[in-house]
Write a protein that holds these residues in place. Structure first.
Motif, PDB file in Angstrom:
ATOM      1  N   ALA A  12      -7.691   7.669  17.334  1.00 20.88           N
ATOM      2  CA  ALA A  12      -6.356   7.470  16.750  1.00 20.88           C
ATOM      3  C   ALA A  12      -6.144   5.994  16.410  1.00 20.88           C
ATOM      4  O   ALA A  12      -5.462   5.662  15.441  1.00 20.88           O
ATOM      5  CB  ALA A  12      -5.277   7.942  17.722  1.00 20.88           C
ATOM      6  N   ALA A  13      -6.762   5.109  17.183  1.00 20.84           N
ATOM      7  CA  ALA A  13      -6.644   3.676  16.895  1.00 20.84           C
ATOM      8  C   ALA A  13      -7.341   3.364  15.575  1.00 20.84           C
ATOM      9  O   ALA A  13      -6.847   2.552  14.773  1.00 20.84           O
ATOM     10  CB  ALA A  13      -7.265   2.860  18.013  1.00 20.84           C
ATOM     11  N   ARG A  14      -8.469   4.011  15.336  1.00 23.08           N
ATOM     12  CA  ARG A  14      -9.185   3.821  14.057  1.00 23.08           C
ATOM     13  C   ARG A  14      -8.288   4.227  12.898  1.00 23.08           C
ATOM     14  O   ARG A  14      -8.100   3.436  11.952  1.00 23.08           O
ATOM     15  CB  ARG A  14     -10.469   4.653  14.054  1.00 23.08           C
ATOM     16  CG  ARG A  14     -11.203   4.659  12.732  1.00 23.08           C
ATOM     17  CD  ARG A  14     -12.386   5.634  12.745  1.00 23.08           C
ATOM     18  NE  ARG A  14     -12.962   5.794  11.413  1.00 23.08           N
ATOM     19  CZ  ARG A  14     -12.458   6.595  10.479  1.00 23.08           C
ATOM     20  NH1 ARG A  14     -11.353   7.310  10.724  1.00 23.08           N
ATOM     21  NH2 ARG A  14     -13.024   6.673   9.292  1.00 23.08           N
ATOM     22  N   SER A  15      -7.681   5.392  12.975  1.00 19.49           N
ATOM     23  CA  SER A  15      -6.847   5.806  11.833  1.00 19.49           C
ATOM     24  C   SER A  15      -5.580   4.965  11.759  1.00 19.49           C
ATOM     25  O   SER A  15      -5.113   4.651  10.654  1.00 19.49           O
ATOM     26  CB  SER A  15      -6.550   7.301  11.870  1.00 19.49           C
ATOM     27  OG  SER A  15      -6.052   7.671  13.114  1.00 19.49           O
ATOM     28  N   ALA A  16      -5.047   4.537  12.893  1.00 22.48           N
ATOM     29  CA  ALA A  16      -3.856   3.674  12.868  1.00 22.48           C
ATOM     30  C   ALA A  16      -4.157   2.356  12.164  1.00 22.48           C
ATOM     31  O   ALA A  16      -3.356   1.865  11.358  1.00 22.48           O
ATOM     32  CB  ALA A  16      -3.368   3.421  14.284  1.00 22.48           C
ATOM     33  N   CYS A  17      -5.334   1.783  12.452  1.00 20.01           N
ATOM     34  CA  CYS A  17      -5.692   0.514  11.810  1.00 20.01           C
ATOM     35  C   CYS A  17      -6.007   0.700  10.335  1.00 20.01           C
ATOM     36  O   CYS A  17      -5.689  -0.167   9.512  1.00 20.01           O
ATOM     37  CB  CYS A  17      -6.888  -0.120  12.535  1.00 20.01           C
ATOM     38  SG  CYS A  17      -6.469  -0.804  14.147  1.00 20.01           S
ATOM     39  N   ILE A  18      -6.581   1.840   9.978  1.00 19.45           N
ATOM     40  CA  ILE A  18      -6.837   2.128   8.558  1.00 19.45           C
ATOM     41  C   ILE A  18      -5.508   2.286   7.827  1.00 19.45           C
ATOM     42  O   ILE A  18      -5.297   1.720   6.745  1.00 19.45           O
ATOM     43  CB  ILE A  18      -7.722   3.381   8.392  1.00 19.45           C
ATOM     44  CG1 ILE A  18      -9.162   3.066   8.835  1.00 19.45           C
ATOM     45  CG2 ILE A  18      -7.705   3.893   6.949  1.00 19.45           C
ATOM     46  CD1 ILE A  18     -10.079   4.278   8.925  1.00 19.45           C
ATOM     47  N   GLN A  19      -4.581   3.002   8.444  1.00 20.23           N
ATOM     48  CA  GLN A  19      -3.245   3.160   7.826  1.00 20.23           C
ATOM     49  C   GLN A  19      -2.540   1.809   7.699  1.00 20.23           C
ATOM     50  O   GLN A  19      -1.934   1.500   6.670  1.00 20.23           O
ATOM     51  CB  GLN A  19      -2.392   4.103   8.665  1.00 20.23           C
ATOM     52  CG  GLN A  19      -2.786   5.572   8.548  1.00 20.23           C
ATOM     53  CD  GLN A  19      -1.991   6.442   9.503  1.00 20.23           C
ATOM     54  OE1 GLN A  19      -2.352   6.622  10.651  1.00 20.23           O
ATOM     55  NE2 GLN A  19      -0.874   6.956   9.036  1.00 20.23           N
ATOM     56  N   ALA A  20      -2.646   0.985   8.755  1.00 23.98           N
ATOM     57  CA  ALA A  20      -1.987  -0.330   8.712  1.00 23.98           C
ATOM     58  C   ALA A  20      -2.605  -1.196   7.615  1.00 23.98           C
ATOM     59  O   ALA A  20      -1.893  -1.829   6.823  1.00 23.98           O
ATOM     60  CB  ALA A  20      -2.112  -1.016  10.068  1.00 23.98           C
ATOM     61  N   ALA A  21      -3.941  -1.194   7.520  1.00 25.90           N
ATOM     62  CA  ALA A  21      -4.616  -2.004   6.498  1.00 25.90           C
ATOM     63  C   ALA A  21      -4.281  -1.489   5.104  1.00 25.90           C
ATOM     64  O   ALA A  21      -4.105  -2.272   4.165  1.00 25.90           O
ATOM     65  CB  ALA A  21      -6.123  -1.977   6.728  1.00 25.90           C
ATOM     66  N   THR A  22      -4.148  -0.175   4.976  1.00 21.38           N
ATOM     67  CA  THR A  22      -3.787   0.409   3.679  1.00 21.38           C
ATOM     68  C   THR A  22      -2.387  -0.032   3.273  1.00 21.38           C
ATOM     69  O   THR A  22      -2.157  -0.453   2.136  1.00 21.38           O
ATOM     70  CB  THR A  22      -3.860   1.949   3.752  1.00 21.38           C
ATOM     71  OG1 THR A  22      -5.186   2.327   4.132  1.00 21.38           O
ATOM     72  CG2 THR A  22      -3.512   2.589   2.413  1.00 21.38           C
ATOM     73  N   ALA A  23      -1.451   0.025   4.219  1.00 18.72           N
ATOM     74  CA  ALA A  23      -0.067  -0.384   3.946  1.00 18.72           C
ATOM     75  C   ALA A  23       0.004  -1.866   3.595  1.00 18.72           C
ATOM     76  O   ALA A  23       0.747  -2.275   2.704  1.00 18.72           O
ATOM     77  CB  ALA A  23       0.816  -0.082   5.148  1.00 18.72           C
ATOM     78  N   LEU A  24      -0.805  -2.661   4.282  1.00 13.87           N
ATOM     79  CA  LEU A  24      -0.736  -4.112   4.097  1.00 13.87           C
ATOM     80  C   LEU A  24      -1.509  -4.583   2.868  1.00 13.87           C
ATOM     81  O   LEU A  24      -1.074  -5.496   2.164  1.00 13.87           O
ATOM     82  CB  LEU A  24      -1.279  -4.835   5.345  1.00 13.87           C
ATOM     83  CG  LEU A  24      -0.415  -4.799   6.608  1.00 13.87           C
ATOM     84  CD1 LEU A  24      -1.235  -5.226   7.824  1.00 13.87           C
ATOM     85  CD2 LEU A  24       0.807  -5.695   6.434  1.00 13.87           C
ATOM     86  N   TYR A  25      -2.689  -3.975   2.616  1.00 11.09           N
ATOM     87  CA  TYR A  25      -3.606  -4.531   1.613  1.00 11.09           C
ATOM     88  C   TYR A  25      -4.035  -3.556   0.534  1.00 11.09           C
ATOM     89  O   TYR A  25      -4.750  -3.937  -0.400  1.00 11.09           O
ATOM     90  CB  TYR A  25      -4.840  -5.121   2.326  1.00 11.09           C
ATOM     91  CG  TYR A  25      -4.463  -6.115   3.401  1.00 11.09           C
ATOM     92  CD1 TYR A  25      -4.616  -5.817   4.757  1.00 11.09           C
ATOM     93  CD2 TYR A  25      -3.896  -7.346   3.059  1.00 11.09           C
ATOM     94  CE1 TYR A  25      -4.240  -6.719   5.737  1.00 11.09           C
ATOM     95  CE2 TYR A  25      -3.512  -8.247   4.039  1.00 11.09           C
ATOM     96  CZ  TYR A  25      -3.691  -7.931   5.377  1.00 11.09           C
ATOM     97  OH  TYR A  25      -3.306  -8.817   6.359  1.00 11.09           O
ATOM     98  N   GLY A  26      -3.655  -2.295   0.644  1.00 16.17           N
ATOM     99  CA  GLY A  26      -3.980  -1.328  -0.425  1.00 16.17           C
ATOM    100  C   GLY A  26      -5.147  -0.426  -0.053  1.00 16.17           C
ATOM    101  O   GLY A  26      -6.037  -0.804   0.713  1.00 16.17           O
ATOM    102  N   ALA A  27      -5.143   0.769  -0.658  1.00 17.02           N
ATOM    103  CA  ALA A  27      -6.103   1.816  -0.271  1.00 17.02           C
ATOM    104  C   ALA A  27      -7.552   1.383  -0.491  1.00 17.02           C
ATOM    105  O   ALA A  27      -8.378   1.491   0.384  1.00 17.02           O
ATOM    106  CB  ALA A  27      -5.801   3.087  -1.039  1.00 17.02           C
ATOM    107  N   GLY A  28      -7.887   0.857  -1.656  1.00 16.52           N
ATOM    108  CA  GLY A  28      -9.294   0.554  -1.914  1.00 16.52           C
ATOM    109  C   GLY A  28      -9.660  -0.873  -1.541  1.00 16.52           C
ATOM    110  O   GLY A  28     -10.678  -1.413  -1.973  1.00 16.52           O
TER     111      GLY A  28
END
Ligand SMILES: O=C(NO)[C@]12CC[C@H](CC1)C2
Ligand SMILES: [Zn+2]
Length: 306
Positions: free
Chosen positions: A273-289
């Motif tokens: 869950a930490a992996r997906s939380a950090c992916i979601q946070a990075a997506t929100a902050l810096y964009g999907a790709g």
């Protein structure tokens, strides 16, 4: 008013002279900074165990308690870090006063967040009797426990994987505050963790080495090494277990973990869950790709979390 913006001074545990905000109170000066949020107050337990204890006072603006000087000074530093870097007002985001107690217990080799405040022991024979408030990374670690416990998202129950996440987040943010090394405890003569090389202090650095134990609340200070390693790889990059990670720098890494902690982690979140939380946070902050999202994904893969 003017009585509340008094500059105090004193030497820290390592003999360095520091200045900090104090207040005049009942004809004395006290370690009460009224310029930050709801205030920063530093108390002493006088080697007892009842807290908060007594507000540290002096007849002049010079304070002669090095442990208290460091606790007060570093609390202000960490307050400023959360305000300036993460736009968060105190540990709870609502400006609640930051309270610290030093000289807790006797030969007490630890520090902790008790759910409301920071508490520091004076150290013992293992660390040259160095008070635990002498380390900026320690204060940042403890205040971050306060951030986690007040985050309505995470709280991260203090056992097993959610507890190891709780511990890792405190080390990770502490490494961004005390940003010239990846060590925990170097300023209290008690290096106990290395985020760059967790195995140096007997922590695992890959899921294949996860320690199932009943000790230490299910190894919260042991298995945190796995997440700590992932954070290090996100920041500085590198190859680990044949997975190469492109570093994005310590500041962006810390933004991702802080946002994950506040917005995407929950009380019983595990490492996956930490992996997906950090992916979601990075997506929100810096964009999907973004490179940041790729780096987060690879860093977790490098420590065996998919
Ligand atoms: O990991 C900790 N608490 O949960 C520590 C251990 C050494 C520093 C003071 C307290 C950090
Ligand atoms: Zn901790």
């Amino acid at each position: 008013n003017s009585a509340h913006h008094v500059t105090g001074t004193g030497r820290g545990v390592h003999g360095d002279t520091k200045t900090f905000e104090v207040s005049s109170y009942q004809g004395q000066y006290v370690l009460w900074d009224q310029t930050r949020g709801g205030g920063i107050q530093t108390y002493t337990a006088n080697n007892g165990s009842s807290i908060p204890g007594y507000l540290v006072a002096s007849r002049t603006t010079t304070f002669n308690d090095p442990a208290a000087v460091d606790a007060h000074y570093y609390a202000a530093k960490v307050y400023d870090y959360y305000k300036n870097v993460h736009n968060r007002n105190s540990y709870d985001g609502r400006g609640t006063s930051l309270v610290s107690t030093v000289h807790y217990g006797r030969n007490y080799m630890n520090a902790f967040w008790n759910g409301r405040q920071m508490v520091y022991g004076d150290g013992g024979s293992q660390n040259g009797y160095t008070p635990f408030s002498a380390g900026l990374d320690v204060i940042a670690h403890e205040m971050t426990h306060g951030v986690t416990s007040s985050s309505d998202a995470s709280q991260l129950i203090y056992r097993n994987q959610s507890g190891a996440l709780n511990e890792a987040i405190s080390d990770i943010i502490a490494s961004d505050v005390d940003s010239n090394d990846w060590l925990m405890g170097e300023d209290i003569n008690y290096v106990i963790r290395d985020l760059a090389n967790p195995t140096r202090y007997n922590q695992p650095d890959h899921m294949s080495k996860y320690v199932n134990t009943t000790q230490d609340n299910g190894g919260v200070h042991i298995n945190s090494g796995i997440i700590n390693k992932a954070a290090y790889l996100m920041a500085d990059g590198g190859s680990h277990y044949n997975v190469t990670v492109q570093g994005i720098g310590r500041a962006k890494m810390a933004k991702i973990f802080h946002k994950a902690n506040l917005d995407y982690l929950y009380s019983n979140s595990d490492f996956s869950a930490a992996r997906s939380a950090c992916i979601q946070a990075a997506t929100a902050l810096y964009g999907a790709g973004s490179q940041e999202v790729q780096t987060v994904t690879n860093a977790f893969a490098a420590v065996g979390i998919h």
